[in-house]
Design a protein around this motif. Structure first.
Motif, PDB file in Angstrom:
ATOM      1  N   VAL A 130       4.721  -0.966   0.070  1.00 24.25           N
ATOM      2  CA  VAL A 130       3.996  -1.713  -1.256  1.00 24.25           C
ATOM      3  C   VAL A 130       5.126  -2.532  -1.637  1.00 24.25           C
ATOM      4  O   VAL A 130       6.019  -2.173  -1.716  1.00 24.25           O
ATOM      5  CB  VAL A 130       3.129  -1.533  -2.158  1.00 24.25           C
ATOM      6  CG1 VAL A 130       2.641  -2.066  -3.229  1.00 24.25           C
ATOM      7  CG2 VAL A 130       2.305  -0.158  -1.527  1.00 24.25           C
ATOM      8  N   TYR A 156       0.571   0.173  -8.109  1.00 20.78           N
ATOM      9  CA  TYR A 156      -0.167   0.888  -6.842  1.00 20.78           C
ATOM     10  C   TYR A 156       0.118   1.663  -6.271  1.00 20.78           C
ATOM     11  O   TYR A 156      -0.057   2.635  -4.897  1.00 20.78           O
ATOM     12  CB  TYR A 156      -0.691  -0.708  -6.284  1.00 20.78           C
ATOM     13  CG  TYR A 156      -1.336  -1.395  -6.739  1.00 20.78           C
ATOM     14  CD1 TYR A 156      -2.604  -0.872  -6.574  1.00 20.78           C
ATOM     15  CD2 TYR A 156      -1.515  -1.983  -7.199  1.00 20.78           C
ATOM     16  CE1 TYR A 156      -4.346  -1.687  -6.903  1.00 20.78           C
ATOM     17  CE2 TYR A 156      -2.516  -2.878  -7.816  1.00 20.78           C
ATOM     18  CZ  TYR A 156      -3.557  -2.701  -7.913  1.00 20.78           C
ATOM     19  OH  TYR A 156      -4.727  -3.049  -8.583  1.00 20.78           O
ATOM     20  N   LEU A 210      -0.477   4.345  -3.172  1.00 17.60           N
ATOM     21  CA  LEU A 210      -1.212   3.740  -2.170  1.00 17.60           C
ATOM     22  C   LEU A 210       0.019   3.028  -0.875  1.00 17.60           C
ATOM     23  O   LEU A 210      -0.401   2.486  -0.163  1.00 17.60           O
ATOM     24  CB  LEU A 210      -1.372   2.058  -2.316  1.00 17.60           C
ATOM     25  CG  LEU A 210      -2.214   0.858  -1.808  1.00 17.60           C
ATOM     26  CD1 LEU A 210      -3.227   1.417  -1.148  1.00 17.60           C
ATOM     27  CD2 LEU A 210      -2.482  -0.237  -2.328  1.00 17.60           C
TER      28      LEU A 210
END
Length: 324
Positions: free
Chosen positions: A195, A233, A238
């Motif tokens: 990410v 996130y 994630l």
């Protein structure tokens, strides 16, 4: 030929040939702008804009050349106003900046805090956007300064000065396998979903280059322009976050583990840029100095007097930039 007409064609071009939007931004009427544009074209004997019926469709080749000069004229007019204001009251005025979220959130607050204390009567305006948007705003004269890491080099009309170097950290939840590694490697990173920033943001190009040079293809599963969004996130599981080290806040990110990644990626350089020919008022020089102390009045004037970017680069040889 009137100055107002030059401003009208410049603004029409800037508003993607939307005369209605231009009229709203200038607080005038659409027919009034159309009439003045036509009068200017009649006087010059060429069309600035091609038309289909009543609609403007594109800028003509002659129009492109005229608009370039019109922009220079309008910039000189603004410089005259700035000079007059400088002599009438050197501590009043306005300063507009365009920058990214990371710079606005993590790098600029101390500078702005000091600046406001020094110049309480100067109105500050901050615009956030992509590096390309930021550079365009400065190149078009919409803002005084652009502060960014990417994209500034693509605009030859901008004077750019290096402010500081920075690098990256990897952030993961405390129970993530990478939190236990003794030495972080690109090979280990590439095993996990990543990410990070949108391409073109906050030194993203250096990150991509590092993986490419190792023959690795990272699995980037989520991108954002905002470091805080990336951390959110990461917390949701994630992926592994790669963010600017300046965006790691120990007091707010105590649930995350931050791993130094400066040995994996080449450092990036944040620069401040402004349009060539811009008249810098005294408080503008002070803002630059507060943000980057090595950019003294003497240094900035030397940069302004340089004829090309190679000369500018030579000025900063041997100067050790701070690390953020």
């Amino acid at each position: 030929m009137k100055l107002q007409q030059l401003r009208y064609i410049w603004e029409v071009a800037r508003h993607d040939l939307n005369v209605s939007a231009t009229a709203q931004s200038l607080y005038t009427s659409q027919p009034g702008i159309s009439k003045q544009v036509r009068l200017l074209e009649d006087e010059l004997g060429v069309e600035v804009f091609a038309r289909s019926g009543k609609h403007l469709t594109r800028v003509t080749p002659a129009g492109e050349a005229i608009l370039k000069i019109a922009g220079e004229v309008l910039q000189k007019v603004e410089s005259i106003r700035q000079v007059a204001q400088e002599f009438s009251d050197e501590r009043k005025g306005s300063l507009s900046l365009a920058t990214t979220h990371t710079q606005a959130r993590y790098a600029l607050p101390p500078t702005i805090n000091q600046f406001i204390k020094l110049y309480p009567d100067v109105a500050l305006h901050m615009h956030q956007g992509t590096p390309m948007q930021i550079s365009e705003m400065a190149a078009d004269g919409e803002v005084d300064f652009a502060i960014a890491t990417e994209a500034l080099a693509h605009f030859p009309d901008l004077i750019m000065m290096p402010c500081y170097h920075w690098n990256r950290s990897v952030v993961v939840p405390k129970d993530h396998p990478l939190a236990q590694v003794s030495e972080l490697t690109l090979e280990e990173l590439a095993k996990h979903p990543i990410v990070t920033y949108v391409f073109g943001f906050t030194g993203r190009s250096k990150l991509d280059e590092a993986f490419i040079n190792k023959g690795l293809e990272p699995k980037v599963v989520f991108t954002a322009v905002d470091s805080d969004v990336i951390k959110t996130y990461v917390r949701l599981g994630l992926g592994v976050g790669i963010i600017a080290t300046m965006a790691v806040e120990p007091e707010h990110d105590s649930d995350l583990v931050a791993l130094d990644a400066s040995h994996l990626f080449e450092a990036s350089t944040t620069r401040i840029g402004f349009r060539k020919g811009t008249y810098l008022r005294g408080y503008m020089y002070d803002f630059i100095r507060l943000f980057a102390p090595h950019l003294t009045l003497d240094m900035v004037e030397k940069v302004q007097n340089s004829t090309n970017r190679h000369e500018v680069d030579e000025l900063f040889k041997g100067i050790k930039l701070p690390q953020h």
